[in-house]
Scaffold this motif. Structure first.
Motif, PDB file in Angstrom:
ATOM      1  N   LYS A  76       0.841  -1.204   0.000  1.00 31.22           N
ATOM      2  CA  LYS A  76       0.000   0.000   0.000  1.00 31.22           C
ATOM      3  C   LYS A  76       0.879   1.258   0.000  1.00 31.22           C
ATOM      4  O   LYS A  76       0.589   2.232  -0.697  1.00 31.22           O
ATOM      5  CB  LYS A  76      -0.917  -0.013   1.225  1.00 31.22           C
ATOM      6  N   GLU A  79       2.202   1.709  -3.459  1.00 30.69           N
ATOM      7  CA  GLU A  79       1.152   2.211  -4.349  1.00 30.69           C
ATOM      8  C   GLU A  79       0.923   3.705  -4.137  1.00 30.69           C
ATOM      9  O   GLU A  79       0.753   4.450  -5.099  1.00 30.69           O
ATOM     10  CB  GLU A  79      -0.159   1.443  -4.125  1.00 30.69           C
ATOM     11  N   LYS A  82       3.819   5.663  -5.731  1.00 34.04           N
ATOM     12  CA  LYS A  82       4.111   5.325  -7.123  1.00 34.04           C
ATOM     13  C   LYS A  82       4.391   6.555  -7.983  1.00 34.04           C
ATOM     14  O   LYS A  82       5.332   6.576  -8.770  1.00 34.04           O
ATOM     15  CB  LYS A  82       2.939   4.538  -7.709  1.00 34.04           C
TER      16      LYS A  82
END
Length: 138
Positions: A76, A79, A82
């Motif tokens: 997470k 992400e 990113k």
């Protein structure tokens, strides 16, 4: 104008770049704390549009790896970071296009440990009775 990279070379540049960001502490998300995170590989598709980044994590004080909850927390954090990672890679790599990043845990370390334990549990003797070493010095 950016360089033209082969997928293998681009993957290695991505792996190095993300590893450097982790070492320098550029990724500030709390999900990266209390773990030793390693980037094992980055596989880039032939067209350069996607890169699968394989990571491993060892918890401090837990040599067997991370718990499933901790792995989800780390994924997470990747992400959420990113966009920052792709921007930083774009500045470092100087390519026309930075692939879309897909983060996955590399399960090979845990799989290898499981296979070692399974082989050790078979109690196979080191020396097989009836077989003698041949002497090639004669």
């Amino acid at each position: 104008m950016g360089k033209s990279y082969k997928p293998e070379r681009m993957g290695e540049e991505i792996r190095k770049g993300i590893s450097d960001m982790l070492i320098r502490g550029d990724l500030k998300d709390p999900g990266f704390k209390s773990s030793m995170i390693s980037v094992n590989a980055a596989d880039v598709t032939n067209d350069g549009s996607y890169a699968t980044v394989y990571i491993t994590s060892l918890e401090y004080g837990n040599a067997s790896g991370s718990t499933p909850e901790r792995k989800k927390e780390i994924l997470k954090a990747f992400e959420k970071s990113k966009g920052h990672i792709r921007t930083a890679l774009g500045k470092k790599i100087k390519a026309r296009h930075i692939p879309e990043l897909i983060f996955k845990f590399d399960e090979s370390f845990e799989y290898g440990a499981k296979m070692d334990a399974l082989i050790d549990s078979l109690d196979i003797p080191e020396d097989i009775p009836g077989e003698e070493e041949e002497d090639f010095n004669d």
